[in-house]
Design an enzyme around this catalytic site. Structure first.
Site, PDB file in Angstrom:
ATOM      1  N   LEU A 110      23.269 108.537   7.033  1.00 52.48           N
ATOM      2  CA  LEU A 110      22.269 109.609   6.934  1.00 52.48           C
ATOM      3  C   LEU A 110      22.255 110.132   5.500  1.00 52.48           C
ATOM      4  O   LEU A 110      23.289 110.554   4.994  1.00 52.48           O
ATOM      5  CB  LEU A 110      22.702 110.744   7.874  1.00 52.48           C
ATOM      6  CG  LEU A 110      21.696 111.851   8.148  1.00 52.48           C
ATOM      7  CD1 LEU A 110      20.612 111.359   9.117  1.00 52.48           C
ATOM      8  CD2 LEU A 110      22.384 113.076   8.766  1.00 52.48           C
ATOM      9  N   HIS A 111      21.111 110.057   4.840  1.00 53.10           N
ATOM     10  CA  HIS A 111      21.077 110.590   3.471  1.00 53.10           C
ATOM     11  C   HIS A 111      19.695 111.034   3.026  1.00 53.10           C
ATOM     12  O   HIS A 111      19.522 111.551   1.930  1.00 53.10           O
ATOM     13  CB  HIS A 111      21.600 109.547   2.475  1.00 53.10           C
ATOM     14  CG  HIS A 111      20.621 108.427   2.246  1.00 53.10           C
ATOM     15  ND1 HIS A 111      20.500 107.381   3.116  1.00 53.10           N
ATOM     16  CD2 HIS A 111      19.711 108.219   1.266  1.00 53.10           C
ATOM     17  CE1 HIS A 111      19.563 106.560   2.682  1.00 53.10           C
ATOM     18  NE2 HIS A 111      19.062 107.053   1.569  1.00 53.10           N
ATOM     19  N   ARG A 112      18.670 110.799   3.870  1.00 50.22           N
ATOM     20  CA  ARG A 112      17.320 111.094   3.409  1.00 50.22           C
ATOM     21  C   ARG A 112      17.098 112.598   3.251  1.00 50.22           C
ATOM     22  O   ARG A 112      17.487 113.371   4.140  1.00 50.22           O
ATOM     23  CB  ARG A 112      16.331 110.532   4.423  1.00 50.22           C
ATOM     24  CG  ARG A 112      15.299 109.703   3.774  1.00 50.22           C
ATOM     25  CD  ARG A 112      14.663 108.673   4.589  1.00 50.22           C
ATOM     26  NE  ARG A 112      15.218 107.379   4.280  1.00 50.22           N
ATOM     27  CZ  ARG A 112      15.160 106.791   3.094  1.00 50.22           C
ATOM     28  NH1 ARG A 112      14.551 107.374   2.083  1.00 50.22           N
ATOM     29  NH2 ARG A 112      15.706 105.622   2.898  1.00 50.22           N
TER      30      ARG A 112
END
Ligand code: UD1
Length: 385
Positions: free
Chosen positions: A209-211
């Site tokens: 998860l990084h957006r």
């Protein structure tokens, strides 16, 4: 143009590295035809986001490093442009090759186009039709400027044609990231990461998860974290965390409860081989990455994508991917279905076959006559749209 073609390849961020690796090694197999120079912008700089990929994928040390680092979009893009313009003028290449859709891609594409250097984009034609994503802007601009557009799927060709790109500029090459996956799958199988983390094959889920849309707003992030905690109660979850996500989790007080939750393993970002090994043996992958949607489709591992849209719709229509947005209950419900054995099976995609880099290099050789020398580039009139 006759003689050796001088090609400058540009990389900057983690997802670029697995895309340049097969191309670099293919170009290096033809030293009589191509001279390959690798430029690293420095967009990603942490050893776990950068160095480990170079060593594991056998990418040679960049010839030039711009050392740009993190900043706002405008500042990062501008710094790359300033640095790359000097380099491009000095190197005077025949061709600049950019990959993917990160800020390093669009910044170097702008420089090449303005200097009149022939520009090739690998992974052209992807569209999410969501301009809130910085990558969508990067894709549109890079494709509009490119002279040769190597696409991963027929749908990408259609997207480009619909935007008025001439058919002659488009070359359907396939998914280059899958070249790397196929090449390194055997090495990944030998990594003991699954057992070292105390996990069983097909007995855990893998999260990335990084957006910005998911991690920058604490309210959105806390809903997603809650979904993870509920799934972790049913299936162990391992979560290699991107530095951007660590920052917001800590700032919003979500890190400690997540780290101490039963069934949840937070770990540092992994290198390519360990991540591939974990993906290959996972029961499911939960992600907001672009590339992981494709890798799980190739590996036939069920994937839940925490986004409302995707620039890779074939992973849904033909693969194992499902969009679940950011709705906590939907994420949990779909994860529970997979745990219950109701996962999508998926199928094979054309040209995701490990031969993409060789198709690209063959195509470049064919188009060599159309590529101008630096002197010709300077004198040539710029074509009008
Ligand atoms: C970038 C790409 C994204 C890609 C992702 C993969 C753009 C617009 N985004 O996002 O498409 O999916 O890479 O990781 O180009 N940071 C570090 N160390 C690093 C790199 C970043 O700590 O080595 C931190 C910095 O605080 C930085 C933040 O992460 O501000 C974001 O980095 P940045 O390169 O701007 O974008 P990513 O979120 O990594």
């Amino acid at each position: 143009m006759s003689g050796k073609l001088k090609v400058v390849g540009v990389v900057g961020a983690r997802p670029n590295f697995m895309k340049i690796a097969p191309l670099a090694s293919e170009l290096e197999k033809h030293p009589g035809d191509f001279e390959f120079v690798l430029v690293h912008t420095g967009q990603h700089y942490d050893p776990l986001m950068n160095d480990i990929f170079f060593s594991q994928l056998g990418i040679r040390k960049p010839d030039i490093h711009l050392g740009v680092g993190s900043a706002s979009h405008a500042e990062q893009t501008a710094k790359i442009m300033l640095g790359f313009e000097k380099v491009a003028l000095e190197l005077a290449p025949h061709l600049v090759v950019v990959v993917g859709d990160v800020n390093s891609t669009v910044a170097s594409a702008l420089v090449a186009a303005k200097l009149g250097i022939t520009l090739a984009h690998v992974e052209a034609g992807l569209r999410s039709r969501d301009r809130r994503m910085p990558e969508e802007i990067n894709r549109i601009v890079t494709d509009a400027l490119s002279d040769i557009l190597f696409t991963p799927t027929p749908l990408a060709d259609e997207n480009l044609l619909a935007e008025g790109v001439e058919r002659s500029k488009i070359s359907l090459a396939g998914n280059i990231m899958i070249d790397t996956l196929i090449r390194f799958l055997e090495f990944a199988r030998k990594r003991p990461v699954v057992s070292s983390l105390g996990l069983e094959p097909a007995g855990y889920g893998l999260i990335t998860l990084h957006r910005p849309a998911n991690v920058d707003e604490p309210e959105v992030l806390s809903g997603i974290v809650e979904a993870f905690l509920r799934i972790a109660a049913e299936l162990p979850l391992v979560f290699p965390i991107h530095p951007r996500t660590v920052k917001t989790l800590k700032a919003s007080g979500l890190y400690a409860p997540l780290a101490s939750a039963p069934g949840m393993r937070l770990i540092e970002p992994l290198g390519y081989l360990d991540f591939l090994a974990l993906m290959k043996s996972a029961k499911m992958v939960i992600t907001d990455s672009g590339g992981i949607q494709e890798e799980t489709t190739y590996l036939r591992i069920p994937c839940l994508t925490l986004r409302e849209n995707t620039e890779r719709p074939e992973t849904i229509s033909q693969g194992t991917n499902l969009l679940v947005g950011r709705d906590r209950d939907k994420i949990v419900a779909e994860a529970l279905r997979i745990i219950a054995g109701e996962a999508k099976e998926g199928g094979e995609l054309k040209f995701w076959d490990g031969k993409v880099a060789s198709r690209i290099v063959a195509e470049l050789s064919e188009r060599k006559d159309m590529i101008m020398t630096p002197a010709e580039q300077r004198l040539a009139p710029r074509p009008q749209p």
